[in-house]
Design an enzyme around this catalytic site. Structure first.
Site, PDB file in Angstrom:
ATOM      1  N   ARG A 135       1.753   4.478 -25.031  1.00  0.00           N
ATOM      2  CA  ARG A 135       2.703   3.346 -24.966  1.00  0.00           C
ATOM      3  C   ARG A 135       3.721   3.457 -23.822  1.00  0.00           C
ATOM      4  NH1 ARG A 135       2.281   4.252 -30.517  1.00  0.00           N
ATOM      5  NH2 ARG A 135       0.975   2.682 -31.506  1.00  0.00           N
ATOM      6  N   LYS A 157       4.565  -4.330 -10.712  1.00  0.00           N
ATOM      7  CA  LYS A 157       3.344  -5.011 -11.152  1.00  0.00           C
ATOM      8  C   LYS A 157       2.210  -4.007 -11.094  1.00  0.00           C
ATOM      9  CE  LYS A 157       3.952  -9.858  -9.924  1.00  0.00           C
ATOM     10  NZ  LYS A 157       3.425 -10.952  -9.073  1.00  0.00           N
ATOM     11  N   GLU A 199       1.320  -8.792   4.889  1.00  0.00           N
ATOM     12  CA  GLU A 199       2.356  -8.891   3.840  1.00  0.00           C
ATOM     13  C   GLU A 199       3.751  -8.847   4.463  1.00  0.00           C
ATOM     14  OE1 GLU A 199       1.828  -9.590   0.662  1.00  0.00           O
ATOM     15  OE2 GLU A 199      -0.192  -8.887   0.160  1.00  0.00           O
ATOM     16  N   LYS A 241      12.133  -7.389  -1.191  1.00  0.00           N
ATOM     17  CA  LYS A 241      11.441  -7.369  -2.485  1.00  0.00           C
ATOM     18  C   LYS A 241      12.365  -6.885  -3.595  1.00  0.00           C
ATOM     19  CE  LYS A 241       7.218  -6.638  -4.909  1.00  0.00           C
ATOM     20  NZ  LYS A 241       5.800  -6.323  -4.890  1.00  0.00           N
ATOM     21  N   GLU A 251       8.765 -12.462 -13.077  1.00  0.00           N
ATOM     22  CA  GLU A 251       8.184 -13.624 -12.395  1.00  0.00           C
ATOM     23  C   GLU A 251       8.270 -14.913 -13.206  1.00  0.00           C
ATOM     24  OE1 GLU A 251       4.753 -12.817  -9.861  1.00  0.00           O
ATOM     25  OE2 GLU A 251       4.037 -14.812 -10.307  1.00  0.00           O
ATOM     26  N   ARG A 255      10.424 -14.831  -8.085  1.00  0.00           N
ATOM     27  CA  ARG A 255       9.427 -13.815  -7.691  1.00  0.00           C
ATOM     28  C   ARG A 255       8.092 -14.444  -7.309  1.00  0.00           C
ATOM     29  NH1 ARG A 255       8.211  -7.777 -10.171  1.00  0.00           N
ATOM     30  NH2 ARG A 255       6.556  -7.323  -8.695  1.00  0.00           N
ATOM     31  N   ASN A 259       4.148 -14.604  -3.826  1.00  0.00           N
ATOM     32  CA  ASN A 259       2.705 -14.846  -3.840  1.00  0.00           C
ATOM     33  C   ASN A 259       2.288 -15.863  -2.789  1.00  0.00           C
ATOM     34  OD1 ASN A 259       2.215 -13.090  -6.042  1.00  0.00           O
ATOM     35  ND2 ASN A 259       3.053 -14.639  -7.414  1.00  0.00           N
ATOM     36  N   HIS A 262      -1.261 -16.220  -1.562  1.00  0.00           N
ATOM     37  CA  HIS A 262      -2.111 -15.450  -2.469  1.00  0.00           C
ATOM     38  C   HIS A 262      -3.064 -16.309  -3.297  1.00  0.00           C
ATOM     39  CE1 HIS A 262       0.476 -12.242  -1.221  1.00  0.00           C
ATOM     40  NE2 HIS A 262      -0.056 -11.367  -2.051  1.00  0.00           N
ATOM     41  N   HIS A 266      -6.663 -15.284  -3.069  1.00  0.00           N
ATOM     42  CA  HIS A 266      -7.456 -14.791  -4.212  1.00  0.00           C
ATOM     43  C   HIS A 266      -8.810 -15.490  -4.269  1.00  0.00           C
ATOM     44  CE1 HIS A 266      -3.848 -13.102  -6.718  1.00  0.00           C
ATOM     45  NE2 HIS A 266      -4.121 -12.405  -5.642  1.00  0.00           N
ATOM     46  N   HIS A 279      -7.450  -7.401   0.985  1.00  0.00           N
ATOM     47  CA  HIS A 279      -6.431  -8.243   0.356  1.00  0.00           C
ATOM     48  C   HIS A 279      -5.513  -8.870   1.423  1.00  0.00           C
ATOM     49  CE1 HIS A 279      -3.485  -9.562  -2.607  1.00  0.00           C
ATOM     50  NE2 HIS A 279      -2.542  -8.952  -1.898  1.00  0.00           N
TER      51      HIS A 279
HETATM   52  P1  NAD Z   1      -6.373   0.221  -0.817  1.00  0.00           P
HETATM   53  O1  NAD Z   1      -5.613   0.872  -1.847  1.00  0.00           O
HETATM   54  O2  NAD Z   1      -7.792  -0.132  -1.090  1.00  0.00           O
HETATM   55  O3  NAD Z   1      -6.315   1.099   0.508  1.00  0.00           O
HETATM   56  C1  NAD Z   1      -7.007   0.670   1.656  1.00  0.00           C
HETATM   57  C2  NAD Z   1      -7.971   1.757   2.191  1.00  0.00           C
HETATM   58  O4  NAD Z   1      -7.214   2.720   2.889  1.00  0.00           O
HETATM   59  C3  NAD Z   1      -8.727   2.501   1.132  1.00  0.00           C
HETATM   60  O5  NAD Z   1     -10.005   2.803   1.619  1.00  0.00           O
HETATM   61  C4  NAD Z   1      -7.906   3.768   0.962  1.00  0.00           C
HETATM   62  O6  NAD Z   1      -8.639   4.831   0.451  1.00  0.00           O
HETATM   63  C5  NAD Z   1      -7.507   4.016   2.394  1.00  0.00           C
HETATM   64  N1  NAD Z   1      -6.305   4.793   2.609  1.00  0.00           N
HETATM   65  C6  NAD Z   1      -5.157   4.764   1.890  1.00  0.00           C
HETATM   66  N2  NAD Z   1      -4.216   5.483   2.509  1.00  0.00           N
HETATM   67  C7  NAD Z   1      -4.779   5.998   3.608  1.00  0.00           C
HETATM   68  C8  NAD Z   1      -4.305   6.806   4.657  1.00  0.00           C
HETATM   69  N3  NAD Z   1      -3.031   7.181   4.745  1.00  0.00           N
HETATM   70  N4  NAD Z   1      -5.172   7.185   5.640  1.00  0.00           N
HETATM   71  C9  NAD Z   1      -6.464   6.752   5.607  1.00  0.00           C
HETATM   72  N5  NAD Z   1      -6.956   5.954   4.674  1.00  0.00           N
HETATM   73  C10 NAD Z   1      -6.119   5.577   3.680  1.00  0.00           C
HETATM   74  O7  NAD Z   1      -5.691  -1.158  -0.350  1.00  0.00           O
HETATM   75  P2  NAD Z   1      -4.177  -1.600  -0.140  1.00  0.00           P
HETATM   76  O8  NAD Z   1      -4.224  -2.610   0.937  1.00  0.00           O
HETATM   77  O9  NAD Z   1      -3.280  -0.456  -0.005  1.00  0.00           O
HETATM   78  O10 NAD Z   1      -3.817  -2.324  -1.511  1.00  0.00           O
HETATM   79  C11 NAD Z   1      -4.510  -3.460  -1.926  1.00  0.00           C
HETATM   80  C12 NAD Z   1      -4.366  -3.578  -3.411  1.00  0.00           C
HETATM   81  O11 NAD Z   1      -2.991  -3.745  -3.728  1.00  0.00           O
HETATM   82  C13 NAD Z   1      -5.077  -4.773  -3.995  1.00  0.00           C
HETATM   83  O12 NAD Z   1      -5.765  -4.364  -5.147  1.00  0.00           O
HETATM   84  C14 NAD Z   1      -3.964  -5.742  -4.360  1.00  0.00           C
HETATM   85  O13 NAD Z   1      -4.290  -6.559  -5.440  1.00  0.00           O
HETATM   86  C15 NAD Z   1      -2.858  -4.790  -4.682  1.00  0.00           C
HETATM   87  N6  NAD Z   1      -1.518  -5.368  -4.548  1.00  0.00           N
HETATM   88  C16 NAD Z   1      -0.659  -5.200  -5.580  1.00  0.00           C
HETATM   89  C17 NAD Z   1       0.631  -5.676  -5.484  1.00  0.00           C
HETATM   90  C18 NAD Z   1       1.605  -5.402  -6.587  1.00  0.00           C
HETATM   91  O14 NAD Z   1       2.696  -5.970  -6.570  1.00  0.00           O
HETATM   92  N7  NAD Z   1       1.280  -4.540  -7.503  1.00  0.00           N
HETATM   93  C19 NAD Z   1       1.047  -6.334  -4.331  1.00  0.00           C
HETATM   94  C20 NAD Z   1       0.140  -6.488  -3.282  1.00  0.00           C
HETATM   95  C21 NAD Z   1      -1.151  -5.988  -3.396  1.00  0.00           C
HETATM   96  N1  GLY Z   2       3.136  -8.979  -4.688  1.00  0.00           N
HETATM   97  C1  GLY Z   2       3.865  -9.945  -5.431  1.00  0.00           C
HETATM   98  C2  GLY Z   2       4.834  -9.364  -6.408  1.00  0.00           C
HETATM   99  O1  GLY Z   2       5.006  -8.182  -6.495  1.00  0.00           O
HETATM  100  O2  GLY Z   2       5.443 -10.108  -7.116  1.00  0.00           O
END
Ligand code: NAD
Ligand code: GLY
Length: 375
Positions: A135, A157, A199, A241, A251, A255, A259, A262, A266, A279
């Site tokens: 939990r 998130k 972003e 942020k 949100e 907030r 997006n 997005h 998406h 992404h």
């Molecule tokens: P990712 O986590 O897939 O990383 C991108 C690639 O880079 C992967 O292959 C990873 O292994 C590699 N990598 C990571 N760090 C590295 C480094 N220092 N050196 C070499 N390679 C490295 O992608 P991302 O762009 O970081 O994140 C995308 C994800 O984030 C999506 O799933 C998206 O939905 C999510 N997201 C979430 C929020 C939120 O608020 N929680 C906001 C935006 C995006």
């Molecule tokens: N990436 C959008 C949020 O965190 O609200």
């Protein structure tokens, strides 16, 4: 002269605080946490409450940054590791189960702190596992992609994808701290760096026209991995942020503006299959679609739309979506979390630096935008 020398040798190091309903936490932005003197372990250790640590990472990041972190933390804590397969296609329940399995195998309890070492995929999944294990247990974010440093590691998130929609299962769960080390970006593939730039541009478009001007002047240095300039950009984005999250953690209002691009993005990600369009790339093309719709409504000028396109191109980002049948795109939009009472709500721009959430647009204009694509 002396001042110039000092400036040339001092490394970027800054921090800010995110204020949330559950607790406040720091984001530390630094340039040298891969060095021994100011290591990742030294920075995160004060935020580990109990004596148990599970580091969650993936098979790409592990060979780069895991060993030093694991070895140094093991001097103080019981440290175990869960290495997941790399990729958006693994952001699912099977990977969450792997994290639970690692926690259960070690008989870890509520004292455990999970550490997410990786990009947004690892961060979102680790956060979700932390939110749900017993939990809710503590977790720390060490984001290693530009995108995760400016966006996903901040604000709580967490979650995973469902075959029919991105990020459909999840929880709001805030980390204890975020450590963004700019030097990890040296190993990041150029395409991933650009995805993070998308972003960053997003914050300028929805919040601050002056930041867009700053980006126009500094994007070339960022793309050439000037870590101090990257650090400054990360700090500014995290501050935007943090301000938004402090006002609207769950949100229910402002907030949603984060997006921007997005809902269109998406559609691209889901249609193309997770992992094929990054992404950030999907968000870039999605922001152009949102900008074009904003222009058709009469809010943005053609000059402003072209300015947005130029800055995205400076970041080596796509500005057009792939060919997706309009009805398919509409159906995929129907699964978006921003659909309310069957109505698609979009984030559009009144002008650069000023965004609104609205369903007040002519559907034909949306159809026109959806029918324009790259092929
Ligand atoms: P990712 O986590 O897939 O990383 C991108 C690639 O880079 C992967 O292959 C990873 O292994 C590699 N990598 C990571 N760090 C590295 C480094 N220092 N050196 C070499 N390679 C490295 O992608 P991302 O762009 O970081 O994140 C995308 C994800 O984030 C999506 O799933 C998206 O939905 C999510 N997201 C979430 C929020 C939120 O608020 N929680 C906001 C935006 C995006
Ligand atoms: N990436 C959008 C949020 O965190 O609200």
């Amino acid at each position: 002269m002396l001042k110039e020398c000092l400036m040339a040798t001092s490394l970027f190091h800054d921090s800010l605080t995110v204020r949330t309903q559950s607790h406040d936490y720091p984001i530390i932005i630094t340039e040298d946490a891969t060095s021994k003197d100011s290591s990742m372990a030294k920075q995160v250790a004060p935020y580990i409450k109990g004596c148990q640590v599970l580091i969650v990472t993936n098979d790409t990041v592990a060979p780069l940054y895991l060993q030093a972190l694991e070895d140094e933390l093991a001097e103080q804590f019981t440290v175990k590791v869960c290495v997941l397969p790399d990729g958006e296609q693994y952001k699912n329940q099977t990977s969450i189960d792997q994290i639970y399995d690692a926690l259960m195998a070690e008989h870890f309890n509520r004292d455990v702190t999970l550490i997410a070492l990786g990009g947004g995929v690892v961060g979102d999944m680790t956060g979700f596992a932390a939110a749900s294990f017993m939990r809710g247990v503590n977790f720390i974010q060490i984001p290693t992609t530009l995108l995760s440093q400016v966006d996903s590691s901040v604000g709580g998130k967490t979650g995973i994808n469902h075959a029919q929609g991105k990020n459909m299962i999840g929880a709001f769960w805030q980390p204890q701290m975020v450590l963004a080390d700019m030097s990890t970006l040296k190993t990041l593939p150029a395409r991933e760096l650009s995805a993070g730039v998308a972003e960053i541009i997003k914050y300028a478009l929805i919040m601050d026209e002056a930041f867009l001007t700053w980006l126009e002047e500094n994007l070339t240095a960022m793309m050439a991995l000037d870590l101090a300039v990257l650090g400054e950009a990360v700090k500014r984005c995290c501050q935007y942020k943090a301000d938004v999250v402090a006002q609207d953690e769950r949100e229910s209002g402002v907030r949603a503006l984060l997006n921007f691009g997005h809902t269109f993005g998406h559609v691209i990600e889901t249609h193309q299959g997770y992992g094929n369009w990054l992404h950030g790339e999907a968000v870039a093309a999605g922001m152009m679609q949102a900008a074009k719709l904003s222009q058709k409504i009469g809010w943005l000028t053609l000059d402003e739309v072209e300015r947005i396109e130029r800055v995205l191109m400076l970041g080596n980002l796509p500005t057009k979506p792939p060919a997706i049948d309009v009805q398919t795109a509409l159906d995929l939009m129907g699964h978006d979390k921003k659909v309310k009472h069957g109505q698609i709500r979009l984030i559009l721009l009144k002008s650069i630096g000023s965004a609104v959430v609205t369903n007040d647009f002519d559907n034909d204009l949306l159809l026109e935008v959806l029918s324009q694509h790259s092929a």
